[in-house]
Scaffold this motif. Structure first.
Motif, PDB file in Angstrom:
ATOM      1  N   HIS A  55      36.288  59.332   6.185  1.00 43.01           N
ATOM      2  CA  HIS A  55      35.178  58.452   6.108  1.00 43.01           C
ATOM      3  C   HIS A  55      35.601  57.162   5.623  1.00 43.01           C
ATOM      4  CE1 HIS A  55      34.409  60.495   2.415  1.00 43.01           C
ATOM      5  NE2 HIS A  55      34.138  59.278   2.002  1.00 43.01           N
ATOM      6  N   LEU A  56      34.876  56.052   5.516  1.00 42.04           N
ATOM      7  CA  LEU A  56      35.495  54.864   4.917  1.00 42.04           C
ATOM      8  C   LEU A  56      34.929  54.873   3.336  1.00 42.04           C
ATOM      9  CD1 LEU A  56      34.582  51.881   7.403  1.00 42.04           C
ATOM     10  CD2 LEU A  56      36.670  53.383   7.102  1.00 42.04           C
ATOM     11  N   CYS A  57      35.986  54.457   2.347  1.00 40.75           N
ATOM     12  CA  CYS A  57      35.306  54.407   1.182  1.00 40.75           C
ATOM     13  C   CYS A  57      34.063  53.523   0.912  1.00 40.75           C
ATOM     14  CB  CYS A  57      36.570  53.939   0.193  1.00 40.75           C
ATOM     15  SG  CYS A  57      36.059  53.495  -1.393  1.00 40.75           S
ATOM     16  N   PRO A  58      33.009  53.780   0.666  1.00 42.49           N
ATOM     17  CA  PRO A  58      31.922  52.822   0.379  1.00 42.49           C
ATOM     18  C   PRO A  58      32.306  51.559  -0.425  1.00 42.49           C
ATOM     19  CG  PRO A  58      31.498  54.805  -0.980  1.00 42.49           C
ATOM     20  CD  PRO A  58      32.789  55.033  -0.304  1.00 42.49           C
ATOM     21  N   GLU A  59      33.324  51.677  -1.445  1.00 43.89           N
ATOM     22  CA  GLU A  59      33.739  50.417  -2.110  1.00 43.89           C
ATOM     23  C   GLU A  59      34.461  49.372  -1.229  1.00 43.89           C
ATOM     24  OE1 GLU A  59      31.778  50.210  -5.341  1.00 43.89           O
ATOM     25  OE2 GLU A  59      33.667  49.226  -5.591  1.00 43.89           O
ATOM     26  N   CYS A  60      35.752  49.935  -0.941  1.00 42.48           N
ATOM     27  CA  CYS A  60      36.773  49.295  -0.511  1.00 42.48           C
ATOM     28  C   CYS A  60      36.945  49.247   1.245  1.00 42.48           C
ATOM     29  CB  CYS A  60      38.260  49.380  -1.152  1.00 42.48           C
ATOM     30  SG  CYS A  60      38.783  50.975  -0.683  1.00 42.48           S
ATOM     31  N   CYS A  61      36.354  50.299   1.634  1.00 44.67           N
ATOM     32  CA  CYS A  61      36.274  50.523   3.346  1.00 44.67           C
ATOM     33  C   CYS A  61      37.814  50.910   3.623  1.00 44.67           C
ATOM     34  CB  CYS A  61      36.081  49.110   3.992  1.00 44.67           C
ATOM     35  SG  CYS A  61      34.376  48.710   3.613  1.00 44.67           S
ATOM     36  N   ARG A 130      30.077  43.771  -2.576  1.00 45.33           N
ATOM     37  CA  ARG A 130      30.855  44.091  -3.470  1.00 45.33           C
ATOM     38  C   ARG A 130      30.962  43.179  -4.625  1.00 45.33           C
ATOM     39  NH1 ARG A 130      36.854  46.189  -2.233  1.00 45.33           N
ATOM     40  NH2 ARG A 130      37.350  47.156  -4.328  1.00 45.33           N
ATOM     41  N   LEU A 131      31.121  42.015  -4.276  1.00 44.41           N
ATOM     42  CA  LEU A 131      31.593  40.717  -5.105  1.00 44.41           C
ATOM     43  C   LEU A 131      30.196  40.484  -5.924  1.00 44.41           C
ATOM     44  CD1 LEU A 131      33.613  38.458  -2.970  1.00 44.41           C
ATOM     45  CD2 LEU A 131      34.340  39.791  -4.697  1.00 44.41           C
ATOM     46  N   LEU A 132      29.070  40.487  -5.469  1.00 42.27           N
ATOM     47  CA  LEU A 132      27.814  40.128  -5.714  1.00 42.27           C
ATOM     48  C   LEU A 132      27.613  41.232  -7.101  1.00 42.27           C
ATOM     49  CD1 LEU A 132      25.406  39.370  -3.007  1.00 42.27           C
ATOM     50  CD2 LEU A 132      25.764  37.898  -4.996  1.00 42.27           C
ATOM     51  N   GLN A 133      27.975  42.428  -6.515  1.00 42.21           N
ATOM     52  CA  GLN A 133      27.627  43.428  -7.550  1.00 42.21           C
ATOM     53  C   GLN A 133      28.510  43.877  -8.816  1.00 42.21           C
ATOM     54  OE1 GLN A 133      27.280  47.056  -4.958  1.00 42.21           O
ATOM     55  NE2 GLN A 133      25.583  46.202  -4.062  1.00 42.21           N
ATOM     56  N   ASN A 134      29.790  43.145  -8.668  1.00 48.29           N
ATOM     57  CA  ASN A 134      30.925  43.090  -9.525  1.00 48.29           C
ATOM     58  C   ASN A 134      30.967  41.878 -10.150  1.00 48.29           C
ATOM     59  OD1 ASN A 134      31.711  46.359  -9.475  1.00 48.29           O
ATOM     60  ND2 ASN A 134      31.513  45.449  -7.354  1.00 48.29           N
ATOM     61  N   PRO A 135      30.642  41.308 -11.041  1.00 49.18           N
ATOM     62  CA  PRO A 135      30.784  39.722 -11.356  1.00 49.18           C
ATOM     63  C   PRO A 135      32.006  39.703 -12.107  1.00 49.18           C
ATOM     64  CG  PRO A 135      28.806  40.503 -12.394  1.00 49.18           C
ATOM     65  CD  PRO A 135      29.067  41.673 -11.844  1.00 49.18           C
ATOM     66  N   ALA A 136      32.768  40.665 -12.495  1.00 49.47           N
ATOM     67  CA  ALA A 136      33.831  40.725 -13.177  1.00 49.47           C
ATOM     68  C   ALA A 136      35.146  40.247 -12.159  1.00 49.47           C
ATOM     69  CB  ALA A 136      34.253  42.055 -14.099  1.00 49.47           C
ATOM     70  N   ILE A 137      34.680  40.473 -11.007  1.00 42.08           N
ATOM     71  CA  ILE A 137      35.837  40.133 -10.062  1.00 42.08           C
ATOM     72  C   ILE A 137      36.231  38.623 -10.118  1.00 42.08           C
ATOM     73  CG2 ILE A 137      36.705  40.269  -7.711  1.00 42.08           C
ATOM     74  CD1 ILE A 137      34.853  42.604  -7.524  1.00 42.08           C
TER      75      ILE A 137
END
Ligand code: ZN
Length: 204
Positions: A55-61, A130-137
């Motif tokens: 399946h696709l990784c829910p984080e990075c697809c 993903r970017l919204l949920q991970n402001p450290a990026i």
């Protein structure tokens, strides 16, 4: 002479694969049926298994058979940087260079008005969530394929991300125009990612 229905169905199914026309599909099916039936069984078993377990990784697809893929769960990776690629084989190609230690995001395609593929048809929504949920990026590397579709997809992403303040860089030149990343040799690809350049912001 009328071909048995099962043979016709097998040829029809194989000819739907990219790069395989009716003639090649015909040849492959007869190759398997005439003296390589074990191979035919092996191909169908392994493909069925892959289709049911991957399946696709829910984080990075990216494709994975675990909840999150091994790259997303690797504590050694730099979690502040995401490299955006078009296909899972691009991840493999970049990993082989050994120069990149950040995370990935796999779009599974590129925007193509000609082929009727819009932004909602590739995995962009997952990227923005993903970017919204991970402001450290803090950095995004656009590693779309070189060519019209890849470049317009990269531009589309760059435009949307510009207000976010995230550093956006693009692979340096060295990748042959019109070729897919997966076909570039490791040294060229390694240099392209190491020498990435920041995309200039309009008005800056
Ligand atoms: Zn992942």
């Amino acid at each position: 002479m009328r071909q048995p229905e099962t043979i016709r169905q097998a040829i029809k199914a194989l000819s739907k694969l990219p790069g395989i026309g009716q003639k090649t599909a015909n040849r492959l099916v007869f190759y398997i049926l005439s003296q390589h039936r074990e191979l035919g069984q092996e191909i169908s078993d392994t493909l069925l298994q892959a289709c049911t377990s991957i399946h696709l990784c829910p984080e990075c697809c990216n494709f994975t058979d675990t909840d999150l893929c091994p790259i997303c769960t690797d504590a050694e990776r730099n979690r502040n940087i995401i490299c955006i690629v078009e296909s899972a084989s691009d991840v493999e190609a970049i990993e082989k260079t050994g120069v990149y230690h950040g995370l990935y995001h796999v779009l599974h395609g590129s925007i193509s008005p000609l082929r009727n593929i819009g932004p909602n048809d590739i995995h962009l929504k997952e990227l923005f969530n993903r970017l919204l949920q991970n402001p450290a990026i803090s950095e995004i590397i656009l590693a779309n394929n070189v060519g019209t579709e890849g470049e317009s997809t990269a531009l589309y992403i760059a435009r949307l991300l510009q207000p976010s303040g995230i550093k956006i860089s693009q692979m340096a030149h060295g990748i042959p125009v019109g070729s897919n990343l997966e076909f570039a040799d490791e040294v060229t690809l390694g240099q392209a990612i190491s020498n990435r350049r920041e995309i200039e912001r309009p008005g800056s």
